[in-house]
Write a protein that holds these residues in place. Structure first.
Motif, mmCIF file in Angstrom:
data_model
loop_
_atom_site.group_PDB
_atom_site.id
_atom_site.type_symbol
_atom_site.label_atom_id
_atom_site.label_comp_id
_atom_site.label_asym_id
_atom_site.label_seq_id
_atom_site.Cartn_x
_atom_site.Cartn_y
_atom_site.Cartn_z
ATOM 1 N N THR A 74 4.225 7.372 -0.579
ATOM 2 C CA THR A 74 5.157 6.724 0.343
ATOM 3 C C THR A 74 4.517 5.431 0.832
ATOM 4 N N ALA A 75 5.329 4.436 1.117
ATOM 5 C CA ALA A 75 4.805 3.192 1.694
ATOM 6 C C ALA A 75 4.016 3.515 2.956
ATOM 7 N N THR A 76 2.775 3.052 2.992
ATOM 8 C CA THR A 76 1.872 3.348 4.096
ATOM 9 C C THR A 76 2.341 2.640 5.369
ATOM 10 N N THR A 100 10.065 2.327 10.201
ATOM 11 C CA THR A 100 10.973 1.708 9.243
ATOM 12 C C THR A 100 10.332 1.795 7.863
ATOM 13 N N SER A 101 11.176 1.797 6.844
ATOM 14 C CA SER A 101 10.620 1.749 5.484
ATOM 15 C C SER A 101 10.104 0.347 5.169
ATOM 16 N N GLY A 102 10.562 -0.636 5.931
ATOM 17 C CA GLY A 102 10.286 -2.031 5.594
ATOM 18 C C GLY A 102 11.304 -2.579 4.624
ATOM 19 N N SER A 103 12.209 -1.701 4.180
ATOM 20 C CA SER A 103 13.314 -2.093 3.313
ATOM 21 C C SER A 103 14.610 -1.821 4.072
ATOM 22 N N LYS A 104 15.413 -0.855 3.627
ATOM 23 C CA LYS A 104 16.710 -0.617 4.278
ATOM 24 C C LYS A 104 16.711 0.615 5.165
ATOM 25 N N GLY A 105 15.713 1.486 5.003
ATOM 26 C CA GLY A 105 15.823 2.809 5.594
ATOM 27 C C GLY A 105 14.785 3.118 6.642
ATOM 28 N N LEU A 106 14.575 4.418 6.820
ATOM 29 C CA LEU A 106 13.722 4.940 7.875
ATOM 30 C C LEU A 106 12.899 6.081 7.283
ATOM 31 N N PHE A 120 0.845 -1.188 0.000
ATOM 32 C CA PHE A 120 0.000 0.000 0.000
ATOM 33 C C PHE A 120 0.886 1.247 0.000
ATOM 34 N N HIS A 121 0.619 2.154 -0.927
ATOM 35 C CA HIS A 121 1.354 3.424 -1.007
ATOM 36 C C HIS A 121 0.340 4.559 -1.045
ATOM 37 N N THR A 122 0.585 5.610 -0.256
ATOM 38 C CA THR A 122 -0.366 6.707 -0.116
ATOM 39 C C THR A 122 0.343 8.050 -0.240
ATOM 40 N N PRO A 123 -0.399 9.071 -0.708
ATOM 41 C CA PRO A 123 0.161 10.423 -0.765
ATOM 42 C C PRO A 123 0.061 11.098 0.603
ATOM 43 N N VAL A 132 6.938 14.189 4.958
ATOM 44 C CA VAL A 132 7.692 12.939 5.052
ATOM 45 C C VAL A 132 9.131 13.145 4.601
ATOM 46 N N PHE A 133 10.036 12.508 5.328
ATOM 47 C CA PHE A 133 11.413 12.329 4.879
ATOM 48 C C PHE A 133 11.660 10.835 4.748
#
Length: 297
Positions: free
Chosen positions: A232-234, A167-173, A114-117, A131-132
């Motif tokens: 951005t990833a929700t 968390t991004s759920g990947s590598k970041g924040l 899910f990705h949202t504005p 968001v950053f």
């Protein structure tokens, strides 16, 4: 046989429940749907409400075909709400808006991120959050992202803004900040200014430009997702990664104490316990009373 279930009075066809979507953990589609129905629904639905959705679909798991779509998929039930969204100068298109558990489970059955504005349907391009996306370039990891997040938290606080981490759920924040409704262009300009400032203050650690050659060993402070057309990833979404990682809210104590990348990796199976322990760490984002003005607007 394809099971049919009823959710809040809506009949849903749920398919391939035994299909392994995450081979690294053996996680099946049925377990993914269980995560959304039980652990995530109460906290994910407020993050999705009134926000036009973009889907990253991965029906055969993260190793299969991935495709990004903003349009309602073929076969979308008539009871799934859609909202008009401006896509180009003179065009409008419909996008799905998930407002209830039945719609959430219909979408989850498609196997999606899910990705949202940063804005809501009805007020496109008027952001109620900033968001950053802190994205580490190897050999940097989320540990370095945490250092940058702490600097940004203090800098935002000096402008009267409160940041929340996930968390991004990947590598970041990701850092999220509740705002009084503000034009996305103004939010983007403010966010870019802070990214530039972060690079000036932490030149050994931060880069604010996307150019790949600049990024090894540094944290890219991506402010671009504040643009009206970006998403951005929700929070609480599962990601199409080797394991069923969640874009999971984290406490500032966890960010301050992070010493190894694995400390900020959370899987679907971790979330019920985390929610029992911490509650919804991002609830303030959906309280209009928490929004603060963007300096200079």
């Amino acid at each position: 046989m394809t099971p049919i279930t009823e959710v809040e009075g809506r009949r849903l066809t749920l398919s391939n429940l035994d299909k392994v979507l995450y081979p690294a953990t053996g996680t099946t589609k049925g377990e993914v749907l269980h995560y959304y129905a039980t652990a995530a629904a109460a906290v994910l639905l407020p993050q999705l409400r009134d926000r036009p959705l973009s889907f990253l679909r991965y029906p055969d798991g993260p190793d299969g075909q991935l495709f990004f779509t903003k349009n309602p998929p073929p076969g979308t039930p008539s009871w799934v709400r859609t909202a008009p969204v401006p896509h180009r100068e003179s065009e409008q298109a419909e996008q799905v808006v998930v407002q209830d558990l039945a719609s959430l489970m219909w979408a989850a059955n498609l196997v999606v991120e899910f990705h949202t504005p940063q804005w809501r349907a009805g007020a496109p391009g008027i952001a109620d959050r900033l968001v950053f996306d802190l994205d580490p370039g190897a050999p940097a990891t989320v540990v370095e992202c945490c250092r940058v997040a702490l600097w940004l938290r203090e800098r935002l606080a000096s402008d009267g803004l409160v940041a929340y981490g996930k968390t991004s759920g990947s590598k970041g924040l990701h850092l999220l900040v509740p705002l009084e409704p503000t034009g996305s262009a103004e939010v983007s300009a403010y966010a870019k200014g802070l990214a530039v400032e972060a690079e000036q203050e932490l030149p050994e650690l931060v880069v604010h430009r996307m150019k790949r050659a600049l990024r090894p060993g540094k944290v890219f402070v991506d402010f671009s997702q504040n643009a009206a057309a970006k998403t951005t990833a929700t929070p609480y979404t599962l990601r199409a990664r080797p394991e069923p990682t969640v874009s999971a809210p984290v406490t500032w104590a966890e960010i301050e104490g992070c010493r190894a990348p694995g400390e900020l990796v959370f899987l679907a199976g971790d979330m019920a316990g985390r929610l029992a322990r911490h509650g919804d760490l991002l609830a303030p984002l959906d309280d209009p009373g928490q929004g603060r003005p963007v300096p200079g607007t």
